[in-house]
Design an enzyme around this catalytic site. Structure first.
Site, short mmCIF file in Angstrom:
data_model
loop_
_atom_site.label_atom_id
_atom_site.label_comp_id
_atom_site.label_asym_id
_atom_site.label_seq_id
_atom_site.Cartn_x
_atom_site.Cartn_y
_atom_site.Cartn_z
N LYS A 65 78.65 57.24 -15.86
CA LYS A 65 79.59 58.36 -15.74
C LYS A 65 81.00 57.86 -16.03
O LYS A 65 81.39 56.80 -15.55
CB LYS A 65 79.52 58.98 -14.34
CG LYS A 65 80.44 60.20 -14.22
CD LYS A 65 80.27 60.94 -12.90
CE LYS A 65 81.08 60.29 -11.81
NZ LYS A 65 81.21 61.15 -10.62
N LYS A 221 95.06 54.57 -1.58
CA LYS A 221 94.89 55.92 -1.02
C LYS A 221 94.35 55.82 0.41
O LYS A 221 93.53 54.96 0.72
CB LYS A 221 93.90 56.74 -1.86
CG LYS A 221 94.51 57.27 -3.16
CD LYS A 221 93.44 57.82 -4.08
CE LYS A 221 93.28 59.31 -4.01
NZ LYS A 221 92.30 59.81 -5.01
N1 LIG Z 1 84.57 60.08 -2.54
C1 LIG Z 1 84.15 60.68 -3.61
O1 LIG Z 1 82.98 60.56 -4.02
C2 LIG Z 1 85.08 61.58 -4.37
C3 LIG Z 1 84.58 62.37 -5.42
C4 LIG Z 1 85.44 63.25 -6.08
C5 LIG Z 1 86.78 63.30 -5.71
N2 LIG Z 1 87.25 62.49 -4.72
C6 LIG Z 1 88.65 62.52 -4.30
O2 LIG Z 1 88.79 63.69 -3.49
C7 LIG Z 1 90.15 64.15 -3.57
C8 LIG Z 1 90.15 65.64 -3.81
O3 LIG Z 1 89.59 65.92 -5.07
P1 LIG Z 1 89.59 67.44 -5.65
O4 LIG Z 1 88.83 67.40 -6.92
O5 LIG Z 1 89.17 68.38 -4.57
O6 LIG Z 1 91.15 67.62 -5.93
P2 LIG Z 1 91.97 68.97 -5.92
O7 LIG Z 1 93.28 68.65 -6.58
O8 LIG Z 1 91.14 70.07 -6.49
O9 LIG Z 1 92.21 69.29 -4.37
C9 LIG Z 1 92.95 68.48 -3.51
C10 LIG Z 1 93.64 69.37 -2.49
O10 LIG Z 1 94.27 68.55 -1.49
C11 LIG Z 1 95.46 69.20 -1.10
N3 LIG Z 1 96.33 68.26 -0.44
C12 LIG Z 1 97.01 67.21 -0.98
N4 LIG Z 1 97.69 66.56 0.00
C13 LIG Z 1 97.40 67.21 1.16
C14 LIG Z 1 97.78 66.99 2.51
N5 LIG Z 1 98.61 66.01 2.85
N6 LIG Z 1 97.29 67.83 3.46
C15 LIG Z 1 96.46 68.84 3.12
N7 LIG Z 1 96.06 69.09 1.84
C16 LIG Z 1 96.53 68.27 0.88
C17 LIG Z 1 96.02 69.74 -2.40
O11 LIG Z 1 96.95 70.78 -2.17
C18 LIG Z 1 94.76 70.23 -3.11
O12 LIG Z 1 94.50 71.61 -2.87
C19 LIG Z 1 90.81 63.32 -4.68
O13 LIG Z 1 91.60 62.32 -4.08
C20 LIG Z 1 89.64 62.70 -5.42
O14 LIG Z 1 90.00 61.46 -6.02
C21 LIG Z 1 86.42 61.64 -4.04
#
Ligand SMILES: NC(=O)c1ccc[n+]([C@@H]2O[C@H](COP(=O)([O-])OP(=O)(O)OC[C@H]3O[C@@H](n4cnc5c(N)ncnc54)[C@H](O)[C@@H]3O)[C@@H](O)[C@H]2O)c1
Length: 320
Positions: A65, A221
């Site tokens: 991926k 992060k």
């Molecule tokens: N662990 C995993 O397997 C995995 C997989 C996919 C994504 N992720 C991570 O998950 C996170 C979210 O991804 P996404 O696709 O939903 O992104 P996204 O941009 O669609 O959503 C993230 C949300 O978090 C909110 N946000 C940011 N800072 C905040 C805070 N301090 N308090 C409350 N809300 C806050 C934003 O406003 C946004 O709505 C990213 O950091 C991504 O890298 C992790």
């Protein structure tokens, strides 16, 4: 022999959360029992985000991926996370399929948290808190409602309109907008923000809570105050990835937390090598970094169900 191309529209039609939960759990079982191979993901940093290359081998399929995280994307109408996946025959290496993996990523991430909750949360959990209401939040909820019966699902995002959009997209569930403290004070909490500084304070976390810490998946992060880790049973998906890029990475770098304090891996819980929760007051954390095993398990499922349903586009990618 053709290669099957599956667009995002195709994969969305094929994704069924109940089946994703089943194959992801089996993927963790296979990997932990030595029937899978997965090097840690490789990161490529660019100015406005990063890319990750994620290869894995499971019984039936090998694959890769290629996924990005660009946090500024929602402001220009693009998802933060997008992905493309190549699924190969492990015996010959032939590319069986090339598919969009944007929703595969979201579904498998939600499923993995829900599997962690199955082993680590209290069995009678009836409230869920979601911090961050973006793309991943939707599938965290979809996956958990397959395994738990919630009376309340409390959602907090820094942008109230994002919370409202999420609530509207899931009309069949008891979802409400809440303060961050109320959301944290739930039986199961999923943190899915793009934050780089802790958003969950130790003083808000109640005994017996299970937290899926999902957002911190790259160096630098974090979403939880490090003291929350210190008072919890911490389980990771992959210790190599978690120590470098998961929720524990910043506390480790600052010398506040050691990787030896991690209790175990999700695979060890799934295979019964280690116990999950052992008492109702314990605080548990699943540090999710996202592993390629999850992606390949789901991609192979979608490949086989697309063949059965005669979906997708067959192209001669390799044959001259
Ligand atoms: N662990 C995993 O397997 C995995 C997989 C996919 C994504 N992720 C991570 O998950 C996170 C979210 O991804 P996404 O696709 O939903 O992104 P996204 O941009 O669609 O959503 C993230 C949300 O978090 C909110 N946000 C940011 N800072 C905040 C805070 N301090 N308090 C409350 N809300 C806050 C934003 O406003 C946004 O709505 C990213 O950091 C991504 O890298 C992790």
């Amino acid at each position: 022999m053709p290669t099957l191309i599956l667009t995002r529209r195709d994969t969305l039609k094929l994704l069924v959360m109940k089946d994703v939960l089943r194959v992801v759990e089996q993927g963790f079982r296979d990997w932990t029992e030595g029937n899978g191979v997965m090097p840690p993901k490789a990161y490529l940093q660019v100015k406005d985000g990063d890319f990750r290359a994620m290869p894995a081998l499971l019984p039936g399929a090998a694959g890769l991926k290629w996924v990005n995280v660009h946090t500024g994307n929602p402001s220009i109408g693009l998802p933060t996370v997008m992905a493309v996946l190549i699924c190969n025959d492990p015996t010959t290496g032939y590319p069986l399929a090339v598919m969009d993996a944007t929703d595969i990523t979201a579904y498998r991430t939600g499923a993995t948290s829900a599997i962690a909750s199955k082993y680590l949360a209290r069995k009678n959990s009836n409230t869920m808190g979601v911090i961050g209401a973006g793309r991943q939040a939707y599938t965290q909820i979809l996956a958990h409602v397959e395994l738990f019966s919630f009376q309340r699902i409390k959602v907090y995002d820094v942008f109230p309109q994002v919370t409202e959009r999420l609530i509207k997209s899931l009309p069949d569930y008891p979802i409400e907008a809440s303060s961050i403290v109320d959301a944290v004070q739930s039986d199961i909490v999923c943190t899915v923000t793009t934050a780089r500084q802790p958003v969950v304070k130790q003083e808000w976390v109640l005994p017996g809570t299970h937290i899926n810490a999902v957002g911190a998946d790259a160096e630098g992060k974090q979403e939880l105050e490090p003291t929350v880790l210190k008072m919890s049973r911490v389980v990771v998906d992959d210790i190599r990835q978690a120590a470098k890029a998961g929720e524990i990475n910043v506390p480790i770098t600052r010398g506040i937390y050691s990787q030896h304090e991690v209790y175990g891996t999700l695979g060890e819980l799934v295979t019964g090598k280690k116990n999950g929760r052992t008492d109702d007051r314990q605080i548990t954390i699943f540090d999710s970094t996202g592993v390629a095993i999850e992606d390949i398990a789901v991609a192979y499922l979608l490949y086989t169900s697309a063949l059965e349903k005669d979906m997708g586009l067959n192209v001669n990618l390799v044959d001259a």
